[in-house]
Design a protein around this motif. Structure first.
Motif, PDB file in Angstrom:
ATOM      1  N   THR A   1       4.382 -40.637  53.070  1.00 50.56           N
ATOM      2  CA  THR A   1       5.155 -40.636  54.311  1.00 50.56           C
ATOM      3  C   THR A   1       5.644 -42.033  54.677  1.00 50.56           C
ATOM      4  O   THR A   1       6.836 -42.211  54.946  1.00 50.56           O
ATOM      5  N   PRO A   2       4.779 -43.067  54.702  1.00 52.37           N
ATOM      6  CA  PRO A   2       5.309 -44.412  54.995  1.00 52.37           C
ATOM      7  C   PRO A   2       6.327 -44.876  53.948  1.00 52.37           C
ATOM      8  O   PRO A   2       7.316 -45.525  54.301  1.00 52.37           O
ATOM      9  N   ALA A   3       6.107 -44.537  52.692  1.00 51.69           N
ATOM     10  CA  ALA A   3       7.056 -44.936  51.656  1.00 51.69           C
ATOM     11  C   ALA A   3       8.418 -44.291  51.907  1.00 51.69           C
ATOM     12  O   ALA A   3       9.459 -44.925  51.701  1.00 51.69           O
ATOM     13  N   PHE A   4       8.421 -43.043  52.367  1.00 54.22           N
ATOM     14  CA  PHE A   4       9.680 -42.364  52.678  1.00 54.22           C
ATOM     15  C   PHE A   4      10.415 -43.094  53.794  1.00 54.22           C
ATOM     16  O   PHE A   4      11.618 -43.324  53.707  1.00 54.22           O
ATOM     17  N   TYR A   5       9.681 -43.487  54.840  1.00 52.10           N
ATOM     18  CA  TYR A   5      10.335 -44.180  55.946  1.00 52.10           C
ATOM     19  C   TYR A   5      10.782 -45.583  55.548  1.00 52.10           C
ATOM     20  O   TYR A   5      11.797 -46.070  56.038  1.00 52.10           O
TER      21      TYR A   5
ATOM     22  N   PHE B   1      19.145 -36.026  48.096  1.00 51.50           N
ATOM     23  CA  PHE B   1      18.910 -35.465  46.768  1.00 51.50           C
ATOM     24  C   PHE B   1      17.626 -36.010  46.164  1.00 51.50           C
ATOM     25  O   PHE B   1      16.810 -35.253  45.628  1.00 51.50           O
ATOM     26  N   LEU B   2      17.428 -37.318  46.251  1.00 52.56           N
ATOM     27  CA  LEU B   2      16.218 -37.908  45.673  1.00 52.56           C
ATOM     28  C   LEU B   2      14.966 -37.453  46.400  1.00 52.56           C
ATOM     29  O   LEU B   2      13.921 -37.238  45.783  1.00 52.56           O
ATOM     30  N   HIS B   3      15.047 -37.278  47.714  1.00 52.91           N
ATOM     31  CA  HIS B   3      13.886 -36.791  48.460  1.00 52.91           C
ATOM     32  C   HIS B   3      13.558 -35.354  48.064  1.00 52.91           C
ATOM     33  O   HIS B   3      12.389 -35.008  47.860  1.00 52.91           O
ATOM     34  N   ALA B   4      14.580 -34.510  47.938  1.00 57.69           N
ATOM     35  CA  ALA B   4      14.338 -33.126  47.517  1.00 57.69           C
ATOM     36  C   ALA B   4      13.782 -33.072  46.100  1.00 57.69           C
ATOM     37  O   ALA B   4      12.877 -32.294  45.796  1.00 57.69           O
ATOM     38  N   LEU B   5      14.317 -33.921  45.231  1.00 60.43           N
ATOM     39  CA  LEU B   5      13.817 -33.985  43.859  1.00 60.43           C
ATOM     40  C   LEU B   5      12.357 -34.425  43.827  1.00 60.43           C
ATOM     41  O   LEU B   5      11.539 -33.856  43.104  1.00 60.43           O
TER      42      LEU B   5
ATOM     43  N   ALA C   1      15.333 -49.148  54.325  1.00 51.82           N
ATOM     44  CA  ALA C   1      16.048 -49.931  53.325  1.00 51.82           C
ATOM     45  C   ALA C   1      17.484 -49.428  53.161  1.00 51.82           C
ATOM     46  O   ALA C   1      18.425 -50.233  53.070  1.00 51.82           O
ATOM     47  N   LEU C   2      17.678 -48.123  53.143  1.00 49.71           N
ATOM     48  CA  LEU C   2      19.032 -47.575  53.054  1.00 49.71           C
ATOM     49  C   LEU C   2      19.853 -47.914  54.293  1.00 49.71           C
ATOM     50  O   LEU C   2      21.042 -48.217  54.196  1.00 49.71           O
ATOM     51  N   SER C   3      19.222 -47.880  55.449  1.00 52.54           N
ATOM     52  CA  SER C   3      19.929 -48.229  56.678  1.00 52.54           C
ATOM     53  C   SER C   3      20.360 -49.689  56.660  1.00 52.54           C
ATOM     54  O   SER C   3      21.493 -50.018  57.032  1.00 52.54           O
TER      55      SER C   3
END
Length: 102
Positions: free
Chosen positions: A3-7, A65-69, A12-14
């Motif tokens: 979860t923290p890695a996702f955020y 897409f990467l999150h779903a993958l 980073a994308l933002s």
């Protein structure tokens, strides 16, 4: 830890998107604004807006897409996949046309 890695990836994308948008702004719109040409400001602002929107759309689509993958691969495969089925054999025309030959 997922979860923290996702955020962290979202932040980073933002930051990457804001940096690209600022770069586009400095290259396309800052010059015509200094000159004061209203038609050129409108043209370059439109190009800046379209470019920023396209980058945002591509980056967010890639993120989704990467999150779903990741969810399919990591979460689903580890919880339900056992691997006690039939061994995989790739499709082969030679085996179908000549079943006697192995």
């Amino acid at each position: 830890i997922p979860t923290p890695a996702f955020y962290f990836r979202r932040v980073a994308l933002s930051l990457a998107h804001s940096g690209l948008s600022k770069g586009f702004w400095d290259r396309l719109v800052a010059g015509p604004v200094k000159d004061g040409s209203v038609p050129m400001i409108f043209v370059f602002w439109s190009v800046w807006f379209a470019g920023t929107f396209a980058v945002l759309l591509v980056m967010e689509s890639l993120s989704a897409f990467l999150h779903a993958l990741r969810l399919h691969w990591v979460e689903f495969q580890n919880k339900f996949y056992v691997g006690d089925g039939v061994k995989f054999t790739p499709f082969d025309y030679k085996k179908i046309m000549n079943p006697d030959e192995q």
